[in-house]
Enzyme design. Structure first.
Site, mmCIF file in Angstrom:
data_model
loop_
_atom_site.group_PDB
_atom_site.id
_atom_site.type_symbol
_atom_site.label_atom_id
_atom_site.label_comp_id
_atom_site.label_asym_id
_atom_site.label_seq_id
_atom_site.Cartn_x
_atom_site.Cartn_y
_atom_site.Cartn_z
ATOM 1 N N ASP A 1 38.462 40.928 39.394
ATOM 2 C CA ASP A 1 38.968 40.989 38.347
ATOM 3 C C ASP A 1 40.784 39.858 38.644
ATOM 4 O O ASP A 1 40.807 39.297 37.624
ATOM 5 C CB ASP A 1 39.336 41.973 37.829
ATOM 6 C CG ASP A 1 38.387 42.516 36.945
ATOM 7 O OD1 ASP A 1 36.466 43.676 37.148
ATOM 8 O OD2 ASP A 1 38.056 41.559 35.279
HETATM 9 O O1 MRU Z 1 34.606 45.793 32.883
HETATM 10 P P1 MRU Z 1 34.325 44.691 32.851
HETATM 11 O O2 MRU Z 1 32.478 44.686 32.229
HETATM 12 O O3 MRU Z 1 34.649 43.533 31.941
HETATM 13 O O4 MRU Z 1 34.494 44.385 34.541
HETATM 14 C C1 MRU Z 1 33.814 43.365 35.349
HETATM 15 C C2 MRU Z 1 33.981 43.189 36.893
HETATM 16 O O5 MRU Z 1 34.631 44.351 37.566
HETATM 17 C C3 MRU Z 1 33.531 42.419 37.521
HETATM 18 O O6 MRU Z 1 33.185 42.254 38.979
HETATM 19 C C4 MRU Z 1 34.635 40.732 37.865
HETATM 20 O O7 MRU Z 1 35.020 40.843 35.915
HETATM 21 C C5 MRU Z 1 33.955 39.674 37.875
HETATM 22 S S1 MRU Z 1 33.114 39.151 36.942
HETATM 23 C C6 MRU Z 1 32.095 37.755 37.363
#
Ligand code: MRU
Length: 355
Positions: free
Chosen positions: A246
């Site tokens: 993220d």
């Molecule tokens: O809470 P989320 O489902 O948005 O978290 C998603 C993740 O942690 C993913 O690993 C990250 O956003 C990368 S998606 C290509």
């Protein structure tokens, strides 16, 4: 079954409601920025790249239908709405970086005497619309770079066994995926023996979304619970772990779905290389280390309930951070569309371009 998280055609934006998957494939119309903010905040669309694309496209659909008096008015509207969209989820950096780039573009266009109001609007909208195709191309490159890197870990034409966490696939991006793109690429190269995906409590992106994508693509896969990671590494000879991000800080510390950090610790103990796969838009050179990354807290209900059914004892306090930070020292490489970098290489590679 649909794997298209984002549909954008004829200035109409729809997103696949990921809260309903895998039971139902239902698209929701996103009419503008207010809808965009809500679907991101409620996690009907999620995953760092998809959040940025949907946020920006929600602004595109809103602006397209509106009349502006002047370039100044358009510029102000763009800045205000992008800043609002950034507040929808704080940890993923892609929306923030996209907002900064688009605000810079809006400022340049507003100041350029050779650009009229209509041209400014068109240029701005085209830049947003191009994000969809760029993301897919970047993911393909990440997939290929990651697959090649992981194959250097095995001899001859041996097959590999990969562990991944959360959902980083077509549903989290414009298509193909980042960490799941690496897995797709290994599968296309016929070098993937097996992939293990974690359930990813509390929101179950692994069990609901990654498992859905793997079944859809007929990739040999097994679902495990988050608590099984160390045992899996001990018993199943895992070649590498690949997860998404993220936000990657300038020193390589990486925020990703809660549970990632403990997987990296277990990987270190078992000598399994741990990779982060992420586009350059997930790297935040303005944040010096993971200590400065804001971690989103989600509602207790995601932990205490499964659907409408309460599973936790009433009255118990909960702690529900959506992400954790894996220290750079546990990361073997960051797989990007421009190649694979060791965490300590980020500063020399990207300082000029990103700061
Ligand atoms: O809470 P989320 O489902 O948005 O978290 C998603 C993740 O942690 C993913 O690993 C990250 O956003 C990368 S998606 C290509």
């Amino acid at each position: 079954m649909s794997l298209r998280a984002i549909k954008y055609e004829n200035n109409t934006l729809e997103i696949l409601d990921q809260l309903l998957l895998p039971a139902q494939s239902k698209y929701i119309l996103v009419k503008g920025v207010e809808d965009g903010w809500k679907v991101i905040n409620k996690m009907q669309v999620r995953g760092a790249p998809a959040i940025a694309i949907v946020g920006c496209l929600s602004l595109a659909v809103e602006i397209k239908g509106e009349k502006f008096e002047s370039k100044k008015q358009l510029r102000q509207e763009i800045e205000g709405k992008l800043n609002y969209l950034v507040s929808s989820r704080p940890t993923a950096v892609n929306m923030k970086i996209a907002a900064e780039d688009l605000i810079t573009l809006a400022n340049q266009l507003a100041e350029d005497a050779n650009v009229n109001l209509e041209d400014m609007k068109i240029k701005f909208l085209t830049t947003i619309e191009d994000m969809l195709e760029k993301d897919i191309a970047d993911n393909r490159a990440i997939g290929e770079n990651g697959a090649k890197e992981i194959l250097t870990r095995v001899s001859g034409d041996s097959l590999v066994r990969i562990l991944t966490h959360c959902n980083t696939g077509s549903l989290a991006t414009a298509g193909y995926g980042t960490a799941l793109g690496v897995i797709r690429s290994l599968h296309e190269m016929k070098r993937l023996e097996h992939v293990y995906c974690t359930e990813t409590r509390p929101y179950n992106q692994g069990a609901r979304l990654t498992a859905y994508e793997l079944v859809h693509d007929k990739i040999p896969a097994t679902l495990i619970l988050d608590s099984m990671v160390a045992a899996l590494m001990k018993h199943r000879n895992i070649t590498a772990v690949v997860v998404g991000a993220d936000r990657v800080a300038a020193n390589g510390d990486t925020a990703n779905k809660i549970g990632t950090y403990q997987i990296a610790v277990a990987a270190k103990h078992h000598g399994v290389p741990f990779y982060v796969a992420a586009p350059l838009t997930s790297i935040d050179m303005k944040v010096i280390s993971g200590d400065h990354i804001v971690i989103e807290k989600r509602p207790d209900r995601e932990m205490t309930h499964v659907g409408e059914h309460r599973i936790a004892a009433k009255g118990i306090a909960c702690w529900n951070p959506a992400f954790d930070v894996t220290p750079a020292s546990l990361i073997a490489g960051i797989i990007t569309e421009h190649g694979v970098f060791r965490p300590e290489q980020l500063k020399e590679e990207f300082t000029d371009a990103s700061t």
